[in-house]
Motif scaffolding. Structure first.
Motif, PDB file in Angstrom:
ATOM      1  N   CYS A 146      44.570  45.085  42.420  1.00  0.00           N
ATOM      2  CA  CYS A 146      44.722  43.630  42.734  1.00  0.00           C
ATOM      3  C   CYS A 146      43.861  43.037  41.695  1.00  0.00           C
ATOM      4  O   CYS A 146      42.739  43.236  41.654  1.00  0.00           O
ATOM      5  N   VAL A 147      44.622  42.363  40.513  1.00  0.00           N
ATOM      6  CA  VAL A 147      43.956  41.796  39.468  1.00  0.00           C
ATOM      7  C   VAL A 147      43.853  40.272  39.592  1.00  0.00           C
ATOM      8  O   VAL A 147      44.834  39.658  39.754  1.00  0.00           O
ATOM      9  N   GLY A 148      42.635  39.797  39.417  1.00  0.00           N
ATOM     10  CA  GLY A 148      42.522  38.335  39.536  1.00  0.00           C
ATOM     11  C   GLY A 148      41.182  37.974  39.858  1.00  0.00           C
ATOM     12  O   GLY A 148      40.047  38.899  40.339  1.00  0.00           O
TER      13      GLY A 148
ATOM     14  N   GLN B  50      42.131  37.473  48.063  1.00  0.00           N
ATOM     15  CA  GLN B  50      41.826  38.885  48.223  1.00  0.00           C
ATOM     16  C   GLN B  50      41.682  39.317  49.773  1.00  0.00           C
ATOM     17  O   GLN B  50      41.376  40.312  50.316  1.00  0.00           O
ATOM     18  N   ASP B  51      40.883  37.969  50.548  1.00  0.00           N
ATOM     19  CA  ASP B  51      40.369  38.427  51.735  1.00  0.00           C
ATOM     20  C   ASP B  51      41.671  38.624  52.814  1.00  0.00           C
ATOM     21  O   ASP B  51      41.624  39.246  53.754  1.00  0.00           O
ATOM     22  N   VAL B  52      42.745  38.091  52.350  1.00  0.00           N
ATOM     23  CA  VAL B  52      44.048  38.459  53.207  1.00  0.00           C
ATOM     24  C   VAL B  52      44.261  39.835  52.910  1.00  0.00           C
ATOM     25  O   VAL B  52      44.676  40.304  53.928  1.00  0.00           O
TER      26      VAL B  52
ATOM     27  N   GLY C 153      38.262  42.298  38.797  1.00  0.00           N
ATOM     28  CA  GLY C 153      38.178  41.078  38.453  1.00  0.00           C
ATOM     29  C   GLY C 153      36.580  40.806  39.034  1.00  0.00           C
ATOM     30  O   GLY C 153      36.037  41.668  39.736  1.00  0.00           O
ATOM     31  N   ASP C 154      36.335  39.518  38.768  1.00  0.00           N
ATOM     32  CA  ASP C 154      34.872  38.924  39.311  1.00  0.00           C
ATOM     33  C   ASP C 154      35.349  37.575  39.594  1.00  0.00           C
ATOM     34  O   ASP C 154      36.082  37.075  39.660  1.00  0.00           O
TER      35      ASP C 154
ATOM     36  N   ALA D 197      49.209  38.152  36.611  1.00  0.00           N
ATOM     37  CA  ALA D 197      48.936  39.340  36.830  1.00  0.00           C
ATOM     38  C   ALA D 197      50.447  39.990  37.380  1.00  0.00           C
ATOM     39  O   ALA D 197      50.594  41.105  36.836  1.00  0.00           O
ATOM     40  N   PRO D 198      51.308  39.358  37.891  1.00  0.00           N
ATOM     41  CA  PRO D 198      52.606  40.181  38.510  1.00  0.00           C
ATOM     42  C   PRO D 198      53.346  40.349  37.172  1.00  0.00           C
ATOM     43  O   PRO D 198      53.984  41.405  36.864  1.00  0.00           O
TER      44      PRO D 198
END
Length: 383
Positions: free
Chosen positions: A196-198, A206-208, A229-230, A276-277
């Motif tokens: 996952c990039v973002g 990202q929590d989901v 990512g950060d 990203a996609p």
């Protein structure tokens, strides 16, 4: 024989805040293409990686001190921008994202042709009274944008449903299909790999994904997840993460992670059209994304049923991820279709050409006769 002097190059001012993530990549790609087309590209931003990247490609960069979000410092930010515009004297201002769009429109107020590109609407990013204020501003501020550039038809429709009546142009996001391309995949972690990039923030969801990950592991126990990512939610996400989840922080080059991935996931809560996609598909990797603005338009129709899930639905996300991790031939087929789709529809050169045509129209309207904008821009005027 007398030769006439070459026509002066239009001076375009790109104004950007934030200076990282997808906004920065869009601004940098546009600046690179516009410099190649011999426009005079000037940029104003609060420094960061974007300023360094713009200088590296030959753009004239000015420091504009401004916070990421609106606040008590806004009047000073607008005054600084007014002075900067008086100094630069651009023929056209292109403001990127909500904060820059707010400051630019207050500073210019229609005196110079102005393009505003929201990169996802401000009122989707907040809630309660703040969302109401953001929506009121977007409705009011639209009068000071000669064009509002949306990166997807869905983003335009979101603006219209919210009552933002503007002169819209839809120009889909594009990527560098030479950089984001299939290549040797160096194994970076053992086991089936989900990437996952973002930016690590609420928008990207990202929590989901972490809530869904336990169900993915139940179906594919050897699976590994890497968050590239950060962002402000990093520590909170770390505390919730299973030991099979790795955090890379910010990386200089995401391409090796795309190429190493078996599957790329972006569970966003809202977008205009996420990059990203597109980057993952450019690298020939299949994706799973949430069905938010721009997602369907970024995928070939044959991928929608397999690759789209409802936002904020961990069970649906887990099912889609586990299903694709368990089917390597399907992943390969989806990645190949995605690559061909990106080449035909989301090459950044097409995006730059459409933006250039839009500039020519606005600059022509400010001076002489404007040429037509290509039909791919799907411009629509809504009074």
């Amino acid at each position: 024989m007398h030769q006439s002097a070459p026509a002066p190059r239009p001076r375009i001012l790109h104004l950007a805040q934030p200076v990282d993530g997808g906004v920065a990549r869009v601004v940098l790609d546009l600046a690179r293409a516009q410099l190649a087309a011999r426009l005079h590209v000037v940029a104003a931003c609060p420094g960061g990686e974007l300023a360094a990247g713009l200088r590296a490609v030959g753009a004239e960069v000015h420091h504009w001190q401004a916070g990421r979000s609106p606040g008590p410092g806004l009047p000073g930010e607008v005054r600084r921008l007014v002075r900067l515009i008086d100094e630069v004297r651009p023929e056209l201002v292109h403001a990127h994202s909500a904060k820059a769009g707010l400051a630019a429109r207050l500073a210019v107020r229609g005196r110079i042709p102005t393009v505003f590109q929201p990169h996802a609407w401000s009122f989707e990013a907040v809630g309660g009274p703040t969302a109401a204020l953001a929506l009121r501003w977007e409705r009011w501020g639209a009068r000071w944008a000669d064009r509002v550039v949306c990166v997807s038809e869905a983003e335009r429709e979101t603006g219209l449903r919210a009552g933002v009546r503007a002169a819209y142009a839809v120009v889909p996001n594009g990527i560098d299909t030479t950089r984001f391309s299939p290549g040797p995949a160096t194994p970076l972690v053992p086991g089936p790999l989900v990437v996952c990039v973002g930016r690590l923030c609420r928008q990207k969801g990202q929590d989901v994904l972490l809530r869904a990950w336990e169900q993915v592991l139940a179906a594919v126990p050897r699976a590994r997840l890497v968050l590239v990512g950060d962002g402000p939610d990093r520590e909170v996400l770390r505390q919730r993460a299973h030991p099979s989840v790795q955090f890379t922080g910010a990386v200089a080059d995401v391409v090796p992670w795309y190429r190493a991935a078996d599957l790329v996931v972006l569970p966003s809560r809202w977008e205009g059209m996420a990059l990203a996609p597109l980057e993952a598909l450019g690298c020939g990797r299949p994706v799973v994304v949430t069905d938010v603005d721009g997602a369907r338009e970024s995928l070939p129709p044959t991928l929608a049923d397999r690759c789209l899930v409802p936002p904020e639905d961990p069970a649906a996300l887990a099912g889609a991820v586990a299903g694709l991790l368990s089917d390597p031939p399907l992943r390969a087929a989806l990645g190949d279709r995605g690559r061909r789709h990106v080449l035909s529809t989301h090459d950044v050169r097409h995006t730059a050409e459409h933006i250039a045509a839009l500039y020519r129209e606005l600059l022509g309207a400010a001076g002489e006769t404007a040429p037509c904008v290509p039909s791919e821009c799907r411009e629509s005027i809504h009074p």
